[in-house]
Design an enzyme around this catalytic site. Structure first.
Site, PDB file in Angstrom:
ATOM      1  CB  ILE A 165      13.382  17.552   4.049  1.00  0.00           C
ATOM      2  CG1 ILE A 165      11.896  18.200   4.194  1.00  0.00           C
ATOM      3  CG2 ILE A 165      14.203  18.547   3.121  1.00  0.00           C
ATOM      4  CD1 ILE A 165      11.719  19.311   4.847  1.00  0.00           C
ATOM      5  CD  GLU A 210      -2.248   8.297   4.337  1.00  0.00           C
ATOM      6  OE1 GLU A 210      -2.345   8.992   3.252  1.00  0.00           O
ATOM      7  OE2 GLU A 210      -2.376   7.279   4.839  1.00  0.00           O
ATOM      8  CB  ALA A 211       2.389  13.426   2.289  1.00  0.00           C
ATOM      9  CG  ASP A 237       1.312  11.800  14.118  1.00  0.00           C
ATOM     10  OD1 ASP A 237       1.450  11.050  14.935  1.00  0.00           O
ATOM     11  OD2 ASP A 237       1.900  12.171  13.237  1.00  0.00           O
ATOM     12  CD  GLN A 285       8.544   8.494   0.159  1.00  0.00           C
ATOM     13  OE1 GLN A 285       9.311   8.921  -0.287  1.00  0.00           O
ATOM     14  NE2 GLN A 285       7.928   7.353  -0.100  1.00  0.00           N
ATOM     15  CE  LYS A 323       1.689  16.056   5.152  1.00  0.00           C
ATOM     16  NZ  LYS A 323       1.015  16.388   6.542  1.00  0.00           N
TER      17      LYS A 323
END
Length: 221
Positions: free
Chosen positions: A8, A13-14, A133, A10, A32
């Site tokens: 769902i 980092e992940a 963040d 991208q 994740k």
């Protein structure tokens, strides 16, 4: 153990997947997964990735234990660099604001939400966790009205007022760049933060310094 995951989101980092079922959890979960960085030596990449996965899970756990609403962590798989966590049913604060931007948010009672956000950030900083963040995309509203802070992928521990001030500044910039006419909303968030965090005075002083540096960078280009 799981059904076929659906990607769902991208990021750099992940990847984030949604699983419709997981173990005995009928509601499913969010997975994740931090992916490999091919430009790094494989051994170094494994070490750094494992450290980041562990750090994120630890920050989530500490915030939740402190009374902050964050996704519950179900499982941490270091070998797969994956955290399995609670799937939040609700909407992002960003989507709520964007959907009501056309009428200057007149249909929303934002004061209670601002108070909850400020209180949540106060709890997080009081245990020396930096989110890294903070944006309106990383805050969700549950169906019961609770504010959930998500995506601790850049989180870390720090007691430095400067780091906490930068955390707040990142959120302030997110409001000003994405949501016009929300100056009072952010002011209310800060007021709640100060109310619930007795050690906020040095952070507010640092926030003014960070703002000044930001304005200078903008002027210089």
């Amino acid at each position: 153990m799981t059904t076929e995951p659906i990607c769902i989101k991208q990021g750099a980092e992940a990847r984030v997947y949604e699983l419709s079922t997981f173990l005995t959890i009928k509601e499913g979960c969010i997975a994740k997964e931090r992916f490999k960085k091919t430009y790094r030596h494989p051994d170094l990449d494994r070490q750094l990735t494992a450290r980041r996965v562990t750090q994120e899970a630890r920050c989530l756990y500490r915030c939740n234990k402190a009374g902050m609403d964050t996704p519950a962590v179900y499982l941490v798989d270091i070998q797969k660099a994956t955290i399995y966590m609670e799937k939040i049913v609700g909407t992002t604060f960003k989507r709520l604001l964007l959907d009501n931007q056309h009428n200057q948010y007149s249909d929303l009672d934002l004061a209670p939400i601002a108070d909850k956000i400020g209180k949540a950030l106060a709890k997080m900083h009081s245990i020396d966790i930096i989110h890294g963040d903070l944006t309106t995309s990383n805050m969700m509203l549950r169906e019961n009205g609770s504010v959930v802070t998500i995506d601790f992928g850049l989180s870390y521990g720090s007691s430095m007022p400067e780091d906490k001030a930068v955390d707040l500044y990142v959120l302030e910039r997110a409001f000003s760049s994405t949501h016009p006419s929300t100056e009072q909303l952010f002011a209310n968030i800060l007021a709640s933060y100060i109310k619930h965090y007795k050690q906020s005075k040095p952070i507010m002083s640092k926030l003014e310094e960070v703002r000044l540096r930001g304005r200078k960078r903008t002027m210089i280009g």
